[in-house]
Design an enzyme around this catalytic site. Structure first.
Site, PDB file in Angstrom:
ATOM      1  N   LYS A 111      11.619  11.068  10.803  1.00 44.88           N
ATOM      2  CA  LYS A 111      11.033   9.729  10.774  1.00 44.88           C
ATOM      3  C   LYS A 111      12.072   8.665  11.126  1.00 44.88           C
ATOM      4  O   LYS A 111      13.148   8.632  10.527  1.00 44.88           O
ATOM      5  CB  LYS A 111      10.462   9.421   9.379  1.00 44.88           C
ATOM      6  N   ARG A 165       0.863  -1.187   0.000  1.00 47.54           N
ATOM      7  CA  ARG A 165       0.000   0.000   0.000  1.00 47.54           C
ATOM      8  C   ARG A 165       0.896   1.233   0.000  1.00 47.54           C
ATOM      9  O   ARG A 165       1.811   1.339   0.817  1.00 47.54           O
ATOM     10  CB  ARG A 165      -0.929   0.043   1.220  1.00 47.54           C
ATOM     11  N   ASN A 190       4.244   1.057   2.063  1.00 44.91           N
ATOM     12  CA  ASN A 190       4.143  -0.024   3.036  1.00 44.91           C
ATOM     13  C   ASN A 190       4.302  -1.359   2.327  1.00 44.91           C
ATOM     14  O   ASN A 190       3.461  -1.741   1.507  1.00 44.91           O
ATOM     15  CB  ASN A 190       2.789   0.019   3.739  1.00 44.91           C
ATOM     16  N   ARG A 225      -7.787   7.446   4.823  1.00 45.44           N
ATOM     17  CA  ARG A 225      -7.768   7.655   6.271  1.00 45.44           C
ATOM     18  C   ARG A 225      -7.721   9.152   6.540  1.00 45.44           C
ATOM     19  O   ARG A 225      -6.990   9.888   5.870  1.00 45.44           O
ATOM     20  CB  ARG A 225      -6.552   6.996   6.917  1.00 45.44           C
ATOM     21  N   SER A 277      -2.579  -2.912   6.143  1.00 42.02           N
ATOM     22  CA  SER A 277      -3.861  -3.335   6.713  1.00 42.02           C
ATOM     23  C   SER A 277      -5.023  -2.489   6.217  1.00 42.02           C
ATOM     24  O   SER A 277      -4.860  -1.586   5.397  1.00 42.02           O
ATOM     25  CB  SER A 277      -3.788  -3.272   8.236  1.00 42.02           C
ATOM     26  N   GLU A 296       7.420   1.304  11.391  1.00 42.68           N
ATOM     27  CA  GLU A 296       6.063   1.335  10.875  1.00 42.68           C
ATOM     28  C   GLU A 296       5.121   1.294  12.074  1.00 42.68           C
ATOM     29  O   GLU A 296       5.531   1.054  13.203  1.00 42.68           O
ATOM     30  CB  GLU A 296       5.805   0.131   9.968  1.00 42.68           C
ATOM     31  N   GLY A 297       3.816   1.534  11.807  1.00 43.24           N
ATOM     32  CA  GLY A 297       2.832   1.345  12.856  1.00 43.24           C
ATOM     33  C   GLY A 297       2.225   2.622  13.410  1.00 43.24           C
ATOM     34  O   GLY A 297       1.285   2.573  14.181  1.00 43.24           O
ATOM     35  N   GLU A 339       4.642   7.400   2.459  1.00 45.93           N
ATOM     36  CA  GLU A 339       5.453   6.200   2.634  1.00 45.93           C
ATOM     37  C   GLU A 339       4.883   5.073   1.787  1.00 45.93           C
ATOM     38  O   GLU A 339       3.710   5.091   1.409  1.00 45.93           O
ATOM     39  CB  GLU A 339       5.515   5.766   4.105  1.00 45.93           C
ATOM     40  N   LYS A 341      12.828   3.727   6.043  1.00 46.82           N
ATOM     41  CA  LYS A 341      12.852   5.146   5.673  1.00 46.82           C
ATOM     42  C   LYS A 341      14.183   5.536   5.039  1.00 46.82           C
ATOM     43  O   LYS A 341      14.238   6.412   4.183  1.00 46.82           O
ATOM     44  CB  LYS A 341      12.574   6.004   6.906  1.00 46.82           C
TER      45      LYS A 341
END
Length: 475
Positions: A366, A125, A143, A451, A148, A370-371, A141, A309
């Site tokens: 950064k 994604r 992924n 989102r 998810s 992730e997360g 970014e 990153k």
């Protein structure tokens, strides 16, 4: 006349609020009956936070992001197949970032097996913000692990289509783009399973999803399981890294991965992207067992490293993307990149540090994580630059902040309607790549995610509790 006018306005406002409340009630009922849910702290589920109506996204921006997804898929795949690139790029980072270092060590061990695995599966994604200055999608970014919310994103678009069509603008559903993100990811898994069965002349293989021991996003994960079974009759089973490490401690590298008597064709990770996922002693052994087995990894450890990153920062340098894409492809992808800067010792400049002191709000710092919830913004950027040791700072990259416009929406969260919320939105495009040896079987976009976060927030992670699911109205 003035009193009558004021009275009419109040009645109109009351009617709007009443109508919006009915829409919210219908939306929450739809969510509960269709599985648009997330786990709560106690053993119960509540509907995921989502906007009542979709947010407007320019069609040309959406189309551009959709077209670029295949290029990002290809870029990650080509880079993951170039050991010299990964080693050159990460050799400094692995010295100052322990987690990346352990992933890198496993990558080097995987190279010792010799010939790479013949089948590759990428489930990606790519996330963008729309730059308010040129109205183009800019990369936040990419992924390559645990991308998810595909199933919940599908459901949000369906919920908004239902609510808008029945209680609002009957023409709005025609402007909501079709979303098949979960089915698209399941299609990729199924294709990889069939290729694996054909290559090794086996049948009845399964997909193993690696998940957290205490998972709060099971509804989203189950959507993939159901799609895989209902459409292909392929089973998905679940385990944690700790369980794999404990139960498969005697596994032999290069051999089939057998779980409860079933051969695992594809290992799909929804965990393993944060150091906290390896707290148990057996977790790293579990990851090693999976990576070194002949099971197709989604992602492989090389793919996961491509999501660092530091790799993203390196790819933004002149001539690096062109190492993996042809000039036309590289030019298209480069249009989405903003400034990225290394913070490693010897790779920064006094001029950059002065710019950070003068305008810290122009940047985001950064880590290789992730997360959600790990980035540093605003005045905290300057504070971090001044307080971290050179080695600590070297584990971060600096990125130009992407200026994006706000919009107003209404959302439902925790069973309540929250009206007139100012938000900023992040567009994600899901992609699937399946390769056998040097032949791409599929490489395309399969769905989308929007989102949103409150305009005052810096993070959009739904699972981390920062944002809300949203939908798209193309304009």
């Amino acid at each position: 006349v003035s009193t009558q006018s004021t009275g009419n306005e109040q009645i109109g406002t009351m009617e709007k609020v009443e109508g919006r409340t009915k829409m919210a009630q219908a939306a929450m009922a739809w969510a509960a009956s269709h599985g648009l849910m997330m786990g709560a702290e106690e053993p119960a589920m509540v509907h995921a936070p989502f906007t009542l109506q979709p947010t407007q996204i320019p069609k040309d921006v959406y189309d551009q992001a959709w077209r670029m997804q295949g290029l990002f898929n290809k870029l990650v795949d080509e880079g993951s197949r170039d050991p010299d690139f990964l080693i050159e790029t990460l050799v400094g980072t692995v010295k100052v970032d322990e987690f990346t270092g352990r992933c890198f060590a496993l990558y080097l061990e995987s190279l010792q097996l010799g010939k790479p695995k013949p089948i590759t599966l990428g489930l990606h994604r790519t996330d963008y913000l729309i730059d308010s200055r040129d109205q183009e999608p800019k990369l936040v970014e990419h992924n390559s692990i645990a991308a998810s919310l595909a199933h919940l994103s599908d459901l949000v678009s369906q919920a908004q289509t239902f609510v808008s069509g029945r209680h609002g603008d009957s023409d709005l559903p025609s402007r909501i783009p079709l979303n098949r993100a979960a089915d698209g990811l399941a299609d990729g898994m199924a294709l990889a399973v069939r290729e694996y069965e054909d290559l090794y002349q086996v049948v009845g293989c399964v997909v193993l999803m690696v998940k957290l021991p205490a998972e709060t996003n099971t509804a989203d994960q189950n959507g993939l399981e159901f799609s895989l079974w209902e459409r292909y009759r392929i089973r998905m089973i679940y385990s944690s890294l700790e369980q794999v490490g404990a139960w498969q401690s005697g596994a032999v590298p290069g051999e089939p991965l057998i779980w409860d008597g079933m051969e695992v064709a594809v290992t799909y990770y929804r965990a393993g992207y944060m150091p906290e996922h390896y707290d148990a002693k057996s977790a790293w052994n579990g990851r090693r067992v999976l990576e070194l087995s002949r099971s197709i990894q989604a992602p492989s450890i090389a793919y996961q490293l491509m999501g660092c990153k530091k790799v993203q920062q390196t790819l933004a340098l002149p001539g690096v993307v062109e190492r993996f894409l042809d000039p036309f492809e590289a030019q298209m992808l480069r249009s989405s990149l903003v400034g990225h800067y290394s913070m490693a010792p010897g790779e920064t400049s006094a001029d950059l540090f002065q710019k950070i002191r003068d305008c810290p709000g122009d940047y985001v710092l950064k880590p290789q994580r992730e997360g959600g919830g790990n980035n540093i913004y605003g005045d905290d950027v300057q504070a971090a630059v001044e307080s971290l040791t050179p080695d600590e700072l070297g584990s971060y990259i600096l990125m130009d902040i992407i200026q994006t416009e706000s919009s107003c929406t209404h959302m439902v969260k925790g069973g309540k309607l929250i009206s007139d919320v100012m938000i900023k939105s992040e567009l994600g495009i899901y992609g699937v790549l399946v390769r056998r040896d040097d032949q791409y079987i599929v490489n395309h976009a399969v769905g989308w995610l929007l989102r949103s976060k409150t305009a005052s927030s810096n993070e959009t992670g739904i699972n981390a509790g920062y944002g809300m699911l949203d939908g798209i109205e193309l304009v």
